[in-house]
Design an enzyme around this catalytic site. Sequence first.
Site, short mmCIF file in Angstrom:
data_model
loop_
_atom_site.label_atom_id
_atom_site.label_comp_id
_atom_site.label_asym_id
_atom_site.label_seq_id
_atom_site.Cartn_x
_atom_site.Cartn_y
_atom_site.Cartn_z
CB SER A 138 43.43 47.22 62.02
OG SER A 138 44.09 45.82 63.46
CG HIS B 176 40.31 45.75 58.94
ND1 HIS B 176 40.48 44.64 58.42
CD2 HIS B 176 41.95 44.54 60.26
CE1 HIS B 176 41.10 43.35 58.28
NE2 HIS B 176 41.35 43.75 59.71
CG ASP C 74 42.07 42.18 62.91
OD1 ASP C 74 42.00 42.02 61.80
OD2 ASP C 74 42.74 43.08 62.84
CG MET D 280 42.54 37.46 65.86
SD MET D 280 43.47 37.94 66.32
CE MET D 280 44.19 39.37 65.93
CG HIS E 146 40.21 40.22 59.14
ND1 HIS E 146 41.64 39.77 59.08
CD2 HIS E 146 40.16 38.60 58.29
CE1 HIS E 146 42.28 38.87 58.80
NE2 HIS E 146 41.14 37.79 58.41
CG MET F 247 41.83 36.41 61.48
SD MET F 247 42.60 37.22 62.10
CE MET F 247 41.97 38.71 62.04
CG MET G 260 45.19 36.87 55.60
SD MET G 260 44.83 38.24 56.38
CE MET G 260 45.95 38.61 57.45
N GLY H 156 46.78 36.74 62.92
CA GLY H 156 46.89 36.63 64.42
C GLY H 156 47.25 37.68 65.34
N GLY I 148 51.64 43.70 63.73
CA GLY I 148 53.09 44.16 64.47
C GLY I 148 54.68 43.35 63.42
CG ASP J 144 44.86 42.32 57.00
OD1 ASP J 144 46.15 43.29 57.85
OD2 ASP J 144 44.35 41.85 58.51
N GLY K 153 47.43 48.82 60.53
CA GLY K 153 47.29 48.76 61.99
C GLY K 153 48.80 49.65 63.01
C1 DX5 Z 1 46.32 40.14 61.73
C2 DX5 Z 1 45.46 41.18 62.05
C3 DX5 Z 1 45.14 41.99 60.74
C4 DX5 Z 1 46.80 43.42 62.14
C5 DX5 Z 1 47.96 44.13 61.07
O1 DX5 Z 1 46.07 39.07 61.67
O2 DX5 Z 1 44.74 40.91 60.70
O3 DX5 Z 1 44.85 42.47 60.61
O4 DX5 Z 1 45.56 44.03 62.69
O5 DX5 Z 1 48.39 45.24 61.75
P1 DX5 Z 1 49.66 45.58 61.41
O6 DX5 Z 1 49.47 46.82 60.39
O7 DX5 Z 1 50.43 46.04 62.11
O8 DX5 Z 1 50.79 43.82 60.82
ZN ZN Z 2 42.86 41.74 59.50
#
Ligand code: DX5
Ligand code: ZN
Length: 221
Positions: A8, A31, A33, A35, A64, A66, A135, A140, A143, A173, A195
């Site tokens: 990500s 990937h 994201d 949002m 992805h 959101m 998920m 959102g 980390g 994810d 990520g």
């Molecule tokens: C969160 C995202 C993820 C995020 C994952 O809502 O959909 O794709 O980047 O990050 P890590 O791998 O750091 O949990």
């Molecule tokens: Zn994601």
Amino acid sequence: MDVVISPSILASDFTNLERELGRITTADYAHVDVMDNHFVPNLTLGLPVVERLVQVSPVPIDCHLMIEDPDRWAPGFAEAGAASVTFHAEAVQAPVRLARELRRLGARAGLALRPATPVEPFLDLLDEIDMLLVMTVEPGFGGQSFIDGTLPKIRRARDAVSAAGLDVWVQVDGGISGATIERAAEAGANVFVAGSAVYGADDAAAAIQDLRSLAAGAHRH
Ligand code: DX5
Ligand code: ZN
């Protein structure tokens, strides 16, 4: 079951996305994201940026979304050339119509479930999609820590895919790292978004390789 790694870019340096994509040439996808600050309490990037990422990325783009109203907005990401477009079950009005539209536009269609959204209402629709995203954190933010309570849902999803004889990918994810990827793989996931575990590493290619071999090892057991 093939292991697919999709780092990500949310955890990458947003001031130089082309360079950051160059760190993950050994991944299967990048990937992205998207949002909208409505479906989730965070805002990232939108269609104009994705259009450029598709053009410069060394690997296919796994979007992805959101966002609210994916019925209206998701097809644009497929038209932009995203290889995979995933919309959320909680936001979509007509999942089958949207999935068919995404496929018609040449993208793989993904359906995402928040941690508290059950998979059962969608099990009869599995042949309409290419990927189910379970998920493993609340969407959102990057980390966050992996939610173990999602493992039974991953298992039920994989069992349903197998029972139906389909080739639907099961993506996880959130909180995926060397410490959690084996649990997710054993439960039946085959597509792994990471990520911080990839972009937080000094050597992103080594991190990708480590994740890939841990997941493959877990699949063999
Ligand atoms: C969160 C995202 C993820 C995020 C994952 O809502 O959909 O794709 O980047 O990050 P890590 O791998 O750091 O949990
Ligand atoms: Zn994601």
